[in-house]
Design a protein around this motif. Structure first.
Motif: not given
Length: 171
Positions: A20, A24, A35-39, A42, A88, A155, A157
Motif C-alpha cells: 500500500y 501510495t 490513497w490515505p494511510e489505511f487503518e 480495516l 485496492r 477511506p 481519498h
C-alpha cells in the motif's frame, strides 16, 4: 512459475501495508488524489471476513486486493445488482508488467460465479486515462464518472470525489 491466489492471512499484514505504501508513493508522483494511510483494523477485518486476497508467484506476494459484495455509497442504485467489488489492488514492484489485473479478473469471474454474482465491478478516484485504458484491456467496460454524494465512512481519498466506474457483466 507457480501462481496461486489465496486469502491473505494476519502473517501477510506487514507486506500488505508495504505494498500500500509503495502504491501510495507512486500515486503521489502522478496524481493529485492518492490513497490515505489505511487503518490496520480495516485490513484485519477483511482478513477475518476472508475478503483480503493475495496473488503469489513462486511463494512471493505479487499483489493484494480486497473484495466485497456490497458497495452502496459508490454504486448507489446499482448496488442492488448481484456483484463482487474489487478494491485496492496493490502490486509488488518486482512483479509489475506481468498483467496481474488480468489474472485477478480471471479469478474474479470464477469467484463471482461461485457466489451467485453477475457483475465484477471496480472504481478508481478521478479520471486517469491510462488506468481507464488498462482496465479496458483487462476486460472491464468503462461506465463513466460519478460524483459521490455520500462518502461518510469511506477511506479519505473518497472525500468529495468523482470516481470512474468499471464493470464486467458475466454471462
Amino acid at each position: 512459475m507457480m501462481m496461486r491466489i489465496n486469502n491473505s492471512t494476519k502473517a501477510d499484514i506487514k507486506e500488505i501495508f508495504r505494498l500500500y505504501k509503495i502504491a501510495t508513493d507512486f500515486q503521489k508522483t502522478r496524481f493529485t488524489v492518492h490513497w490515505p494511510e489505511f487503518e490496520l483494523e480495516l485490513v484485519e477485518n477483511e482478513i477475518n471476513e476472508k475478503r483480503q486476497w493475495k496473488l503469489e508467484i513462486d511463494g512471493r506476494i505479487a499483489c493484494v486486493w480486497a473484495t466485497t459484495f456490497d458497495d452502496p455509497q459508490i454504486w448507489e442504485e446499482r448496488n442492488s445488482d448481484p456483484s463482487v467489488y474489487i478494491h485496492r489492488i496493490a502490486t509488488n514492484p518486482d512483479f509489475r508488467g506481468q498483467n496481474l489485473v488480468a489474472e485477478i479478473v480471471n479469478w474474479a469471474k470464477d469467484y463471482a460465479a461461485n457466489n451467485g454474482k453477475r457483475f465484477i465491478r471496480m472504481d478508481t478516484v478521478g479520471d486517469n486515462t491510462k488506468l481507464i485504458a488498462y482496465y479496458g484491456k483487462c476486460g472491464f467496460e468503462y461506465l463513466g464518472q460519478l460524483k459521490l454524494r455520500n462518502s461518510e465512512g469511506l477511506p479519505a481519498h473518497y472525500d468529495n470525489a468523482t470516481v470512474s466506474l468499471f464493470e464486467i457483466r458475466l454471462k
